[in-house]
Design a protein around this motif. Structure first.
Motif, PDB file in Angstrom:
ATOM      1  N   PHE A  40      16.321  24.519  27.585  1.00  0.00           N
ATOM      2  CA  PHE A  40      17.245  23.402  27.835  1.00  0.00           C
ATOM      3  C   PHE A  40      17.986  23.617  29.149  1.00  0.00           C
ATOM      4  O   PHE A  40      18.207  22.672  29.914  1.00  0.00           O
ATOM      5  N   ALA A  41      18.368  24.888  29.397  1.00  0.00           N
ATOM      6  CA  ALA A  41      19.081  25.176  30.645  1.00  0.00           C
ATOM      7  C   ALA A  41      18.204  24.829  31.846  1.00  0.00           C
ATOM      8  O   ALA A  41      18.683  24.278  32.838  1.00  0.00           O
ATOM      9  N   TRP A  42      16.896  25.133  31.731  1.00  0.00           N
ATOM     10  CA  TRP A  42      16.007  24.827  32.857  1.00  0.00           C
ATOM     11  C   TRP A  42      15.922  23.332  33.079  1.00  0.00           C
ATOM     12  O   TRP A  42      15.815  22.872  34.215  1.00  0.00           O
ATOM     13  N   VAL A  43      15.939  22.540  31.989  1.00  0.00           N
ATOM     14  CA  VAL A  43      15.945  21.087  32.167  1.00  0.00           C
ATOM     15  C   VAL A  43      17.193  20.686  32.947  1.00  0.00           C
ATOM     16  O   VAL A  43      17.135  19.901  33.902  1.00  0.00           O
ATOM     17  N   ARG A  44      18.331  21.253  32.567  1.00  0.00           N
ATOM     18  CA  ARG A  44      19.572  20.907  33.256  1.00  0.00           C
ATOM     19  C   ARG A  44      19.519  21.334  34.724  1.00  0.00           C
ATOM     20  O   ARG A  44      20.164  20.716  35.570  1.00  0.00           O
ATOM     21  N   LEU A  45      18.797  22.396  35.011  1.00  0.00           N
ATOM     22  CA  LEU A  45      18.705  22.856  36.397  1.00  0.00           C
ATOM     23  C   LEU A  45      17.632  22.104  37.182  1.00  0.00           C
ATOM     24  O   LEU A  45      17.330  22.459  38.319  1.00  0.00           O
ATOM     25  N   GLY A  46      17.061  21.076  36.567  1.00  0.00           N
ATOM     26  CA  GLY A  46      16.074  20.276  37.279  1.00  0.00           C
ATOM     27  C   GLY A  46      14.758  20.974  37.479  1.00  0.00           C
ATOM     28  O   GLY A  46      14.016  20.663  38.396  1.00  0.00           O
ATOM     29  N   ALA A  47      14.447  21.939  36.634  1.00  0.00           N
ATOM     30  CA  ALA A  47      13.201  22.684  36.780  1.00  0.00           C
ATOM     31  C   ALA A  47      12.358  22.495  35.520  1.00  0.00           C
ATOM     32  O   ALA A  47      12.267  23.380  34.669  1.00  0.00           O
ATOM     33  N   ILE A  48      11.739  21.321  35.392  1.00  0.00           N
ATOM     34  CA  ILE A  48      10.980  21.026  34.185  1.00  0.00           C
ATOM     35  C   ILE A  48       9.769  21.946  34.068  1.00  0.00           C
ATOM     36  O   ILE A  48       9.383  22.356  32.973  1.00  0.00           O
ATOM     37  N   ASP A  49       9.176  22.269  35.222  1.00  0.00           N
ATOM     38  CA  ASP A  49       8.027  23.195  35.182  1.00  0.00           C
ATOM     39  C   ASP A  49       8.412  24.484  34.464  1.00  0.00           C
ATOM     40  O   ASP A  49       7.666  25.009  33.642  1.00  0.00           O
ATOM     41  N   ILE A  50       9.598  24.994  34.815  1.00  0.00           N
ATOM     42  CA  ILE A  50      10.019  26.260  34.207  1.00  0.00           C
ATOM     43  C   ILE A  50      10.404  26.035  32.746  1.00  0.00           C
ATOM     44  O   ILE A  50      10.134  26.896  31.900  1.00  0.00           O
ATOM     45  N   ALA A  51      11.005  24.880  32.458  1.00  0.00           N
ATOM     46  CA  ALA A  51      11.371  24.602  31.063  1.00  0.00           C
ATOM     47  C   ALA A  51      10.131  24.641  30.173  1.00  0.00           C
ATOM     48  O   ALA A  51      10.143  25.223  29.082  1.00  0.00           O
ATOM     49  N   LEU A  52       9.046  24.030  30.671  1.00  0.00           N
ATOM     50  CA  LEU A  52       7.797  24.044  29.892  1.00  0.00           C
ATOM     51  C   LEU A  52       7.310  25.471  29.692  1.00  0.00           C
ATOM     52  O   LEU A  52       6.911  25.868  28.591  1.00  0.00           O
ATOM     53  N   THR A  53       7.340  26.261  30.767  1.00  0.00           N
ATOM     54  CA  THR A  53       6.856  27.645  30.677  1.00  0.00           C
ATOM     55  C   THR A  53       7.721  28.459  29.724  1.00  0.00           C
ATOM     56  O   THR A  53       7.229  29.232  28.914  1.00  0.00           O
ATOM     57  N   GLU A  54       9.032  28.289  29.850  1.00  0.00           N
ATOM     58  CA  GLU A  54       9.948  29.064  29.021  1.00  0.00           C
ATOM     59  C   GLU A  54       9.743  28.719  27.539  1.00  0.00           C
ATOM     60  O   GLU A  54       9.721  29.604  26.678  1.00  0.00           O
ATOM     61  N   ALA A  55       9.564  27.400  27.264  1.00  0.00           N
ATOM     62  CA  ALA A  55       9.364  27.005  25.868  1.00  0.00           C
ATOM     63  C   ALA A  55       8.066  27.608  25.336  1.00  0.00           C
ATOM     64  O   ALA A  55       8.011  28.128  24.215  1.00  0.00           O
ATOM     65  N   ALA A  56       7.021  27.547  26.173  1.00  0.00           N
ATOM     66  CA  ALA A  56       5.717  27.995  25.697  1.00  0.00           C
ATOM     67  C   ALA A  56       5.619  29.515  25.633  1.00  0.00           C
ATOM     68  O   ALA A  56       5.163  30.075  24.641  1.00  0.00           O
ATOM     69  N   ILE A  57       6.063  30.175  26.692  1.00  0.00           N
ATOM     70  CA  ILE A  57       5.912  31.633  26.748  1.00  0.00           C
ATOM     71  C   ILE A  57       7.137  32.328  26.179  1.00  0.00           C
ATOM     72  O   ILE A  57       7.035  33.196  25.320  1.00  0.00           O
ATOM     73  N   GLY A  58       8.329  31.906  26.639  1.00  0.00           N
ATOM     74  CA  GLY A  58       9.541  32.584  26.209  1.00  0.00           C
ATOM     75  C   GLY A  58       9.777  32.469  24.717  1.00  0.00           C
ATOM     76  O   GLY A  58       9.944  33.471  24.019  1.00  0.00           O
ATOM     77  N   ALA A  59       9.768  31.236  24.234  1.00  0.00           N
ATOM     78  CA  ALA A  59      10.056  31.055  22.809  1.00  0.00           C
ATOM     79  C   ALA A  59       8.794  31.202  21.962  1.00  0.00           C
ATOM     80  O   ALA A  59       8.787  31.888  20.949  1.00  0.00           O
ATOM     81  N   GLY A  60       7.696  30.574  22.379  1.00  0.00           N
ATOM     82  CA  GLY A  60       6.508  30.522  21.529  1.00  0.00           C
ATOM     83  C   GLY A  60       5.747  31.834  21.468  1.00  0.00           C
ATOM     84  O   GLY A  60       5.751  32.522  20.443  1.00  0.00           O
ATOM     85  N   LEU A  61       5.094  32.211  22.575  1.00  0.00           N
ATOM     86  CA  LEU A  61       4.227  33.390  22.524  1.00  0.00           C
ATOM     87  C   LEU A  61       5.020  34.684  22.358  1.00  0.00           C
ATOM     88  O   LEU A  61       4.657  35.541  21.555  1.00  0.00           O
ATOM     89  N   SER A  62       6.131  34.839  23.123  1.00  0.00           N
ATOM     90  CA  SER A  62       6.935  36.052  22.955  1.00  0.00           C
ATOM     91  C   SER A  62       7.452  36.133  21.538  1.00  0.00           C
ATOM     92  O   SER A  62       7.496  37.212  20.943  1.00  0.00           O
ATOM     93  N   GLY A  63       7.864  34.981  20.995  1.00  0.00           N
ATOM     94  CA  GLY A  63       8.366  34.956  19.628  1.00  0.00           C
ATOM     95  C   GLY A  63       7.319  35.482  18.662  1.00  0.00           C
ATOM     96  O   GLY A  63       7.585  36.381  17.853  1.00  0.00           O
ATOM     97  N   ALA A  64       6.093  34.951  18.770  1.00  0.00           N
ATOM     98  CA  ALA A  64       5.038  35.376  17.853  1.00  0.00           C
ATOM     99  C   ALA A  64       4.741  36.863  18.021  1.00  0.00           C
ATOM    100  O   ALA A  64       4.583  37.607  17.049  1.00  0.00           O
TER     101      ALA A  64
END
Lengths: 308, 88, 494, 97, 93
Positions: A40-64
């Motif tokens: 969400f912070a990345w969305v606020r910072l205007g970096a949607i590319d990073i928001a997508l990566t963070e959601a997929a890698i940061g939360a999803g894959l790292s989480g698993a």
């Protein structure tokens, strides 16, 4: 503005709770929330590319990955060192506070107006044929970084496999999965991957003009490959399988080959012939997506383990 | 209207962030998972609201990715859940 | 963009390509790829050095024709050329040495260690080359991570519990070092809008963000270089590592972060480097020399003695900092200090690679590597023991070795700079080094010789001896040959 | 403003992650702390990117691309640390000594 | 006409917000894990559904209604399958 403060406070609270948490599962669950909040912070910072990566890698894959680790080391808190004493803990805390203070001062004292390469990117993006400036930086201006990073992933797979016990060498990666009967998980493992693959293709394709691209698509694909694995419906191929190894290496190898071809025909490594930049970039993107997806999944699944 | 939609996005965020203490407090493992899942769903709702308010199509892509990965994370959590209440 | 810029580019990309292709090629294929790349790599390094020497200027390659700050470039100056050559020769020696342990015969099944060793070696090689020719601070971060990801598994190839734990500790240290470095990179970009150190050279302003950035990057790089007191990971990591891995780790990996540190201090921010901070780095170096040597003297295992010797020898490198900071305006003096530092890095690389490999041969032959159990080693293994002694001469700084030339230049620089205390440290370090080398040699030379010395000649002994000889012969080169390492020094840039 | 807020959050997260990395003895929590620390660093970088907004972009695309690369590299580092940790734990299992 | 549409949008979104708030309240207040689960799954499906419904008239701004509906369906499918999984977990303790 209000949203910024809210997200900032939540991130800090979750981070503190993660560090202070007593149970490993709780810590990882908090960490997944941390990843979501960061996106969400990345969305606020205007970096949607990073928001997508963070959601997929940061939360999803790292989480698993970390959840799997937490469930396997649970009960064996094999501590690497002794817990530091009280005086030491205070000293560490003071040191960390000092780093934070110095960083904060540095951030507040950065020059204004900020130096930026955005105008240069805007002026040169035409040569790449891409519309997404981040993709242009990744694939052309700083293409070397992207190439090296894909090589890092190949190296990471080799490094992770090298940690297998000798008696498991050549076997199937990861711990054995329980084969579940037809349950909700099995249903999801059948329903979600086709939808996920569609989304991944979409994200890859729009990546040339809008936020998205190979990392994000690859992370989604990796997750979709892992779902049926987690449901016990699919067994990953053994690490001795030739096609698996070829698939992991193919994308980076193609990228380097195209880079060398650029040197031979245009005089500079990673130079794309005029007019051919976009098609070549898309070919590399697609090849890299496949290789990165498999590498990411193999890294999360882990090296072959001991037979129980 | 866009202002109202953005306000609504903030309200959703407030609401789901308020649920976060459940991750820490538990007590059941399933509570922790639910709070994380709620954060994901709320984030999707907020992204859609903000995307429409600011006419940014890529926010919807982000919501799509978030929806997929939130489901993935939920399943991973359910699979890895320890028996009992995650005692330290 | 210069005509010969493609040479350093190929020196980086070919090992990386080899590493990628090694995965599908399998253990035997990977071994062949590595052996095929060895002569190519040496030729590229020699070519780069010749081009730098001939033109008297760095050779540059702009990637994709995009010039920094938007694009990235490779730039080989004298220091790069010297390190490229060192890396190529050490990797070649280690690869030939390692065939006995990690080779795969035709038709034999692939083993885990053989599968991993060759691509990891190629990755270390490519990453070392990348570290010395990349000009972008973030590309250097990726290079440092490549080094870490390859060095961590290669030290724990034996898969024993203690080794794995040492590897985990090493990984944590290294990752902490990289993230601190990356933090500094973020601030540098925020302050200057570029990460290219050639563009940054001399542009640094005396402002808070710059100081915080350089402090963070320095701390991170020191952890990776294993300068005391951040050396704790190094000896345990060596304890169980294969000799080939130890040789590469000591000779090349810890030097990578050192090269970045030198470029950061004297390239990016000459004049800003505070004399007090440089004195601190020098003092840490001095402490490393003395404490590392004493620790080496007290070890019971040969391998750990050599590992602590690395801790000490790294200390000498950091004497460059206070001396160079005192240098502005004294070009001849700065040149001598610079040459001394680079020569120390290079001669230590050869000497230490030789020592670790020799220690490996001795341990393999005797079945253990306790120093008080070395009796008779000189009769059994005359060549490795001789190589160990020769390499020891270079570490001590006995003429005419490369180590002597390096230490002599540093020592006279210290006296000329009026910082005589470093000279005392160098002399004291030399004495201590002599003591621990003597301890090993004395133990190896005793023994009644009841054991038969009959055995097959081992080609690996010649490799070990060759490495030791290189480290000695470096001291016989005329001083003019070191003009190479002065080319393209960034602190000379206007 | 947004840039400054998240830049400072990044600084705080760096401190929090660093503390966890140095003060928690459990390896898995250290790995988590390393990731918290990584998030903080990328936010600092993100603040830098946001400050450089211009030429019609919401942020400077160069640091944004660097952050993307950095996230993937940090993820690879995490997987390696986890693999090593699990290997050590499985050794404990088969050999309880 | 557009006033009517706006009113419809606002009402639907408002209702969605109420459901989200109710979900959080349930998560925080309900006494046992099973009832918290029931409160939550209903709340977030309906909450998100109503918000998507409210946004549909303005969906042109983000590339059309199907994209919004796709997001909702994805959430619905995944949490419909995750629900029983969590319920099983909730019963297990």
């Amino acid at each position: 503005m209000m949203a910024d403060g809210l997200i900032a406070a939540a991130i800090l609270g979750v981070a503190l709770a993660t560090i202070a948490s007593r149970g490993t599962f709780t810590a990882v669950a908090l960490f997944i929330a941390y990843g979501l909040l960061l996106s969400f912070a990345w969305v606020r910072l205007g970096a949607i590319d990073i928001a997508l990566t963070e959601a997929a890698i940061g939360a999803g894959l790292s989480g698993a990955l970390l959840l799997g680790a937490a469930s396997r080391v649970a009960g064996r808190g094999a501590a690497m060192d002794r817990r530091p004493g009280r005086a030491m803990t205070v000293a560490i805390a003071l040191g960390c506070a000092g780093v934070t203070a110095a960083l904060a001062a540095a951030i507040l004292l950065l020059p204004d107006p900020a130096p930026s390469l955005a105008p240069q990117v805007a002026a040169n993006i035409g040569a790449t044929g891409l519309g997404n400036p981040v993709a242009a930086v990744l694939m052309s201006f700083r293409g070397l970084d992207t190439l090296l990073e894909s090589a890092v992933l190949v190296l990471a797979v080799i490094a992770a496999w090298s940690l297998a016990p000798d008696d498991a060498w050549g076997g199937k990666p990861g711990p054995m999965q329980p084969v579940l009967a037809d349950g909700p998980l099995a249903l999801l493992a059948r329903l979600l991957p086709p939808l996920g693959i569609l989304v991944a293709v979409h994200v890859l394709w729009i990546g040339k003009d809008a936020p998205g691209g190979k990392f994000q698509a690859a992370a989604i694909l990796a997750a979709m490959w892992m779902l049926p694995w987690m449901a016990g419906r699919v067994v990953p191929p053994p690490i001795s399988a030739r096609w698996l190894r070829v698939a992991v290496a193919a994308g980076p190898a193609l990228f380097i080959a195209i880079g060398l071809a650029g040197w031979m025909t245009q005089g500079a490594f990673l130079a794309y012939p005029p007019g051919l930049a976009l098609p070549l970039i898309m070919v590399v993107e697609i090849a890299l997506t496949a290789s990165i997806a498999i590498a990411l999944a193999l890294l999360v699944i882990g090296p072959p383990g001991r037979r129980a | 209207m866009p202002e109202l939609l953005l306000t609504a996005a903030v309200i959703v965020l407030v609401s789901v962030i308020a649920g976060l203490p459940r991750i820490l407090r538990g007590p059941a493992v399933v509570d922790r998972i639910m709070a994380a899942q709620l954060l994901g769903t709320g984030g999707i709702a907020a992204l859609l609201l903000a995307g429409v308010a600011t006419a940014t199509p890529s926010f919807v892509d982000a919501a799509l990715v978030l929806a997929l990965l939130a489901a993935f994370a939920t399943i991973a959590m359910a699979r890895a859940a320890p028996r009992g209440d995650d005692a330290p | 963009m210069t005509a010969w810029g493609a040479l350093p580019m190929l020196a980086v990309m070919l090992p990386v390509l080899g590493m990628v292709l090694a995965l599908p090629a399998g253990a035997r294929g990977a071994e062949r790829i590595t052996l095929a790349l060895l002569p190519v790599g040496i030729a590229l390094a020699v070519g780069t050095a010749a081009a730098v020497q001939a033109s008297g200027a760095p050779v540059v390659h702009l990637l994709g024709h995009w010039a920094p700050p938007l694009g990235l470039s490779f730039r080989a100056d004298g220091l790069s050329a010297a390190m490229l050559l060192t890396a190529a020769l050490v990797v070649a020696a280690v690869a030939l040495f390692a065939r006995a342990g990690f080779g795969t015969a035709a038709g034999a099944p692939e083993t885990r260690a053989a599968f991993a060793f060759w691509p990891l070696l190629l990755a270390l090689w490519g990453a070392t080359n990348l570290v010395v020719v990349a000009t972008d601070l973030f590309t250097l971060y990726v290079a440092l991570e490549l080094l870490t990801f390859a060095a961590m598994p290669i030290v724990c190839l034996d898969g024993k519990r203690a080794t794995l734990e040492a590897a985990l500790r090493y990984l944590m240290f290294a990752l902490l070092g990289s993230v601190l470095y990356l933090l500094g990179v973020a601030l540098i970009y925020g302050a200057y809008g570029t990460l290219d150190f050639v563009l940054l050279a001399g542009k640094a302003r005396a402002e808070v963000p710059t100081y915080v950035a350089v402090a963070l990057m320095t701390a991170g790089l020191l952890a990776k270089t294993a300068l005391l007191p951040l050396h704790l990971w190094l000896p345990p990591a060596h304890a169980g590592a294969p000799p080939a891995a130890s040789a590469i780790l000591s000779a090349l990996v810890v030097k990578g972060s050192f090269v970045i540190l030198v470029r950061l201090w004297f390239g990016v921010m000459p004049g800003l480097a505070a004399p007090a901070a440089a004195q601190v780095l020098g003092a840490l170096g001095a402490a490393a020399i003395l404490l590392g040597s004493v620790a080496a003297l007290r070890q019971e295992r040969l391998k750990l003695l050599v590992a602590y010797s690395t801790v000490a020898q790294i200390g000498y490198l950091f004497l460059m900092f206070p001396l160079l900071v005192a240098a502005p305006g004294h070009e001849a003096f700065a040149a001598k200090t610079w040459t001394g530092g680079v020569l120390q890095a290079v001669s230590h690389a050869f000497a230490k690679a030789s020592m670790f490999l020799a220690a490996g041969l001795i341990a393999a032959r005797l079945g253990q590597d306790r120093i008080d159990g070395l009796a008779g080693a000189a009769r059994l293994l005359p060549v490795p023991v001789a190589a160990f002694g020769l390499a020891g001469l270079s570490l001590m700084g006995v003429p005419p070795s490369g180590g002597f030339a390096a230490k002599w230049m540093l020592l006279t620089s210290a006296i000329e700079a009026g910082q005589w205390w470093w000279a005392l440290v160098i002399l004291g370090g030399g004495l201590l080094t002599g003591s621990y080398v003597y301890r090993v040699m004395a133990a190896a030379l005793t023994g009644d010789g009841t054991q038969p010395a009959l055995r097959r000649p081992d080609k690996r002994e010649k490799i070990v001896l060759a490495l030791a000889l290189v480290s000695v012969v470096l001291g016989l080169l005329p001083l003019a040959a070191f003009g190479l390492v002065q080319v393209g020094r960034l602190d000379l840039a206007p | 403003m947004t840039a400054t807020v998240f830049g400072l959050v990044g600084a705080l997260l760096t401190g929090i992650g660093l503390f966890g990395l140095l003060a928690r003895p459990e390896p898995l929590l250290r790995i988590l702390a390393f990731n918290v620390l990584g998030g903080g660093i990328f936010l600092v970088f993100g603040a830098v990117a946001r400050r450089g907004a211009g030429a019609g972009f919401a942020g400077d695309p160069v640091p944004q691309a660097i952050i993307l690369t950095g996230i993937v590299v940090a993820f690879a580092a995490t997987t390696l640390a986890v693999a090593l940790l699990l290997r050590i734990a499985s050794d404990d299992e088969s050999d309880p000594s | 006409m557009s006033l009517l549409v706006d009113a419809f949008s606002l009402l639907a979104i408002l209702a969605g917000l109420v459901f989200f708030a109710a979900g959080t309240a349930g998560l925080l207040r309900f006494p046992d894990a099973s009832s918290r689960l029931h409160a939550l799954t209903k709340a977030d499906h309906l909450g998100l559904g109503l918000i998507v419904l409210g946004l549909l008239p303005r969906a042109e701004a983000v590339g059309g209604a199907p994209r919004l509906i796709a997001v909702w369906l994805l959430v619905l499918v995944s949490s419909a399958a995750a629900g029983p999984l969590l319920a099983r977990l909730a019963r297990r303790r």
